[in-house]
Design an enzyme around this catalytic site. Sequence first.
Site, PDB file in Angstrom:
ATOM      1  N   HIS A 374      42.961  47.393  52.333  1.00 56.78           N
ATOM      2  CA  HIS A 374      42.517  45.923  52.246  1.00 56.78           C
ATOM      3  C   HIS A 374      43.642  44.916  51.858  1.00 56.78           C
ATOM      4  CE1 HIS A 374      38.208  46.300  53.196  1.00 56.78           C
ATOM      5  NE2 HIS A 374      38.364  47.260  52.744  1.00 56.78           N
ATOM      6  N   LYS A 565      38.118  29.842  48.289  1.00 56.06           N
ATOM      7  CA  LYS A 565      38.611  31.379  48.097  1.00 56.06           C
ATOM      8  C   LYS A 565      39.167  31.790  46.765  1.00 56.06           C
ATOM      9  CE  LYS A 565      41.545  30.474  51.699  1.00 56.06           C
ATOM     10  NZ  LYS A 565      41.143  31.652  52.695  1.00 56.06           N
ATOM     11  N   ARG A 566      39.303  32.840  46.436  1.00 54.91           N
ATOM     12  CA  ARG A 566      39.980  33.215  45.097  1.00 54.91           C
ATOM     13  C   ARG A 566      41.250  32.503  45.136  1.00 54.91           C
ATOM     14  NH1 ARG A 566      37.692  37.383  41.642  1.00 54.91           N
ATOM     15  NH2 ARG A 566      39.710  37.101  40.648  1.00 54.91           N
ATOM     16  N   LYS A 571      47.835  32.907  48.739  1.00 52.23           N
ATOM     17  CA  LYS A 571      46.679  31.875  49.509  1.00 52.23           C
ATOM     18  C   LYS A 571      47.072  30.299  49.440  1.00 52.23           C
ATOM     19  CE  LYS A 571      42.843  35.070  48.428  1.00 52.23           C
ATOM     20  NZ  LYS A 571      42.284  35.537  49.703  1.00 52.23           N
ATOM     21  N   THR A 673      37.978  36.647  55.784  1.00 51.85           N
ATOM     22  CA  THR A 673      36.657  36.675  56.521  1.00 51.85           C
ATOM     23  C   THR A 673      35.964  35.056  56.448  1.00 51.85           C
ATOM     24  OG1 THR A 673      35.856  37.429  54.513  1.00 51.85           O
ATOM     25  CG2 THR A 673      35.975  38.982  56.459  1.00 51.85           C
ATOM     26  N   LYS A 677      33.816  32.542  59.177  1.00 47.94           N
ATOM     27  CA  LYS A 677      32.644  31.972  58.808  1.00 47.94           C
ATOM     28  C   LYS A 677      32.677  30.297  59.041  1.00 47.94           C
ATOM     29  CE  LYS A 677      32.162  35.258  55.196  1.00 47.94           C
ATOM     30  NZ  LYS A 677      32.270  35.795  53.972  1.00 47.94           N
TER      31      LYS A 677
HETATM   32  C1  26V Z   1      42.143  45.295  44.052  1.00 49.31           C
HETATM   33  C2  26V Z   1      41.769  45.343  42.703  1.00 49.31           C
HETATM   34  C3  26V Z   1      42.768  45.709  41.648  1.00 49.31           C
HETATM   35  C4  26V Z   1      42.270  46.483  40.389  1.00 49.31           C
HETATM   36  C5  26V Z   1      41.337  45.560  39.803  1.00 49.31           C
HETATM   37  C6  26V Z   1      40.174  45.221  40.724  1.00 49.31           C
HETATM   38  C7  26V Z   1      40.515  45.120  42.084  1.00 49.31           C
HETATM   39  C8  26V Z   1      39.525  44.616  42.778  1.00 49.31           C
HETATM   40  C9  26V Z   1      39.906  44.494  44.288  1.00 49.31           C
HETATM   41  C10 26V Z   1      40.922  44.750  44.775  1.00 49.31           C
HETATM   42  C11 26V Z   1      41.339  44.676  46.245  1.00 49.31           C
HETATM   43  C12 26V Z   1      42.047  43.461  46.691  1.00 49.31           C
HETATM   44  C13 26V Z   1      42.090  43.592  48.166  1.00 49.31           C
HETATM   45  C14 26V Z   1      41.064  42.776  48.688  1.00 49.31           C
HETATM   46  O1  26V Z   1      40.270  42.197  48.253  1.00 49.31           O
HETATM   47  N1  26V Z   1      41.632  42.338  50.080  1.00 49.31           N
HETATM   48  C15 26V Z   1      40.932  41.462  50.900  1.00 49.31           C
HETATM   49  O2  26V Z   1      40.136  42.177  51.682  1.00 49.31           O
HETATM   50  C16 26V Z   1      39.298  41.636  52.547  1.00 49.31           C
HETATM   51  C17 26V Z   1      38.301  42.155  53.466  1.00 49.31           C
HETATM   52  O3  26V Z   1      38.968  43.225  54.264  1.00 49.31           O
HETATM   53  C18 26V Z   1      40.383  40.775  53.554  1.00 49.31           C
HETATM   54  O4  26V Z   1      39.522  40.137  54.436  1.00 49.31           O
HETATM   55  C19 26V Z   1      41.240  39.963  52.537  1.00 49.31           C
HETATM   56  O5  26V Z   1      42.332  39.362  53.412  1.00 49.31           O
HETATM   57  C20 26V Z   1      42.072  40.892  51.669  1.00 49.31           C
HETATM   58  O6  26V Z   1      42.726  40.175  50.932  1.00 49.31           O
END
Ligand code: 26V
Length: 833
Positions: A374, A565-566, A571, A673, A677
């Site tokens: 992701h 968004k975050r 972003k 995503t 929406k």
């Molecule tokens: C990474 C980490 C690192 C450790 C701490 C907790 C944590 C939690 C989540 C993440 C994942 C980051 C990746 C993410 O959220 N990617 C997003 O995924 C979406 C669904 O595929 C996508 O639409 C977004 O573009 C993408 O940023």
Amino acid sequence: MDARIEASPGVEAGSSGAGALDEAAGIRARILDKLTYSVGKDPLAASARDWFVATALTVRDKMVERWIAGVNETKRTGRKRVYYLSLEFLIGRLLLDALTNMEMVEPTRAALAGLGVDLEDLRDVEPDAALGNGGLGRLAACFMESMATLSIAAYGYGIRYDHGLFRQRIKNGRQQEYPEDWLSFGNPWEFQRPEIYYEIGFGGRIEAEHRQDGTLKHTWRPAETVEALAYDTPIPGWRGRQINTLRLWSARSPDPLRLDKFNSGDHFGALMDQVRAESISKVLYPSDSTPAGEELRLRQEYFFASASLQDLVNRHLRQNGDLHSLPDKVAIQLNDTHPAIAITELMRILVDWRNLGWAEAWNITRATFSYTNHTLLPEALETWPVPLMERLLPRHMQIIYLINAIHLDQSSKLPGSTGERLAAISLIEEGHGRRVRMGHLAFLGSHKINGVSKLHTDLMKETVFRELDLVLPGKITNKTNGITFRRWLKEANPGLTALLMEVAGDRLLDDPMLLEKVAHVAGDASFQERYAAIRLVNKAALAKLVRRQLGIDIDPGALFDVQIKRIHEYKRQILNLLETIAVYDAIRAEPMRDWIPRVKIFAGKAAASYTTAKLTIQLANDVARIVNSDPTVRDLLKVVFLPNYNVSLAEKIIPAADLSEQISTAGMEASGTGNMKFALNGALTIGTLDGANVEIRDRVGAENIFIFGLTADEVEARRRHQGIDGREAIARSPKLAEVLEAVASGVFSPEEPDRYRGLADALTHHDYFMVTADFESYFETQRAVFRRWRDKPAWWRSAALNTANMGWFSSDRTIAEYAQDIWNVPVRQPGNG
Ligand code: 26V
């Protein structure tokens, strides 16, 4: 709204005539029953929350029979199951979701009305299940719904965090984090399963002894054990034909109270084990940018991976007797690398517990697992220090070393193999301390690896997984993300849904490609008028919410320009703010020009430790304060930052948006995503050619989306050849220079003039995210948006064409592709028999 649609039997079975009255009467009786015997309240004394619980229990009852029948059916037919492993499920509220999919909304609304209760009030008292950070967690929730809709026998596995994503408050313009407490009034949707729990080990040592055949048998003797206890939530698919299970694990100590210690007077020491064990499922990690790299996070990952694997292996063994058939009966999808340790856990189960040979075990493992990536952001790719792994999961570390040794040995024999390449594909990253690369582990242990948009998948092959793809070609595949239209169209925007069904038919939610019919009426004045009227109602509702929350008046007739968004540098909320300020300057310079009234709406959370993101929130609030109180601006420009962004707030904002901001630095947003929406609900997009924006453009047509800025290739080339200094771009744009000067000198922070000097300096000298490079293009494209807005027929035609062409972005389509290309399971479309 058109009564014919409301009463249409295809929309909601049995919602017309006498049948509907009977149904409502039945539901009413059951709600009263629940209120009395399960909640223990009298209707006269019942609060909205009590009524919510009674209603939730009523619809839950409806689900249970079909839920159990489905589980039994899967057992009986022996069909393949899909397990979706995710550390995050960003579900939001479930009441309307459950009612919608069980086709009970209208009779329940009527039943409650008869009791003097408004269903809409009940919706609002349900706390969000915020067990996720953002896109990745919300995707998991949409996928759960679509897997049930397509009658896939799927289980979601995750952690039942006591506290979800923190609650955000804005104080003096700054973000403050508070613990979130979604379980404080109980959770009517879940079933605790006291009989389903597993032991999870940590630390300790490995014993090795020779088997009769001469091989070594390893036994892990953990120093510490924690228990994982199951909680199940039913997830109904559209029309409620299949109901799947979301199983979340809660941590507890095997012996909650050390009575020996307690009796000897050490009352706190007696509880220590319990506190230590329970800390594992206490709170969701609130960063989606940089891995915490902490022991607790690794403990969470292993805790949930091990419990899930033990559970599914047990189920398989009960039914099939041995594990050779696992890949025929089970597909495990890893949602990012967070559960990737499950690969080594399955190897341990197969080799250490079930005495399979290594090669055989490895074949089973690879055929069972697949992995979704992701993000390509280097700082977000998980790696774990080898010493930490060795201490916490000694047997898993051994297994990783063995996987790596075999992998490197085989790879070194391939033509073109070099030391450099072997270093790049090794599971162990050398350098600043040795670390285990979880992405590489997930790649090796899976038969398929997928990206989440076409561009993202291409970039995966070119960057992070380039060498692995050369050594093990053919594993990488694309699965462009999607969203569930039940929540993001029907539930969030019932008015628009009714209009669309008039055009596309009642089976719209069964077959979202029917939306294409809307294209035929996109230019009709009467259709446009109704489409615009629905938007206006949604905007008035949002304006009311803004008034209530922030005390700011916004005009529903203004252009609502939204970025929610975050908060992340990539972003580029800052780019949006710089354009806001540029227009603010221009309005003050020429107050009498025919400006288009516009409201800039922001919402989003920053990771607590992400300083720049938090400063961005403060800047948004500072700009809002200055702009909104400037009398020359009148109502031509308003800026609002809505606090505590979550799924429920998104459901209110998106249907009211005219313009959707998807402005990440090209190459950095894996998919997005939210972009889908908004477009589905008819907002026009202003965006870069990044993530799924590219595919949205391909489908809605370049004339109906506002694309600007550098492409991913151009960003890459520019960083390489020109570097990231912003001064040249600033020198070429007097507007940008003026805006940056205002920010740097404290125009928006008079009480602390230097507050944003560092931020402006960073953009000037180290503009990694290309804000300055893209500014002019963004500014000019915003003017093109204004021109379209002036031409109302053109605007509404574009809006309708966005909606018309978004059918492909249904998560039903995404899941059907996973089912076919990765899981090898059949799907059944909801409308068919
Ligand atoms: C990474 C980490 C690192 C450790 C701490 C907790 C944590 C939690 C989540 C993440 C994942 C980051 C990746 C993410 O959220 N990617 C997003 O995924 C979406 C669904 O595929 C996508 O639409 C977004 O573009 C993408 O940023």
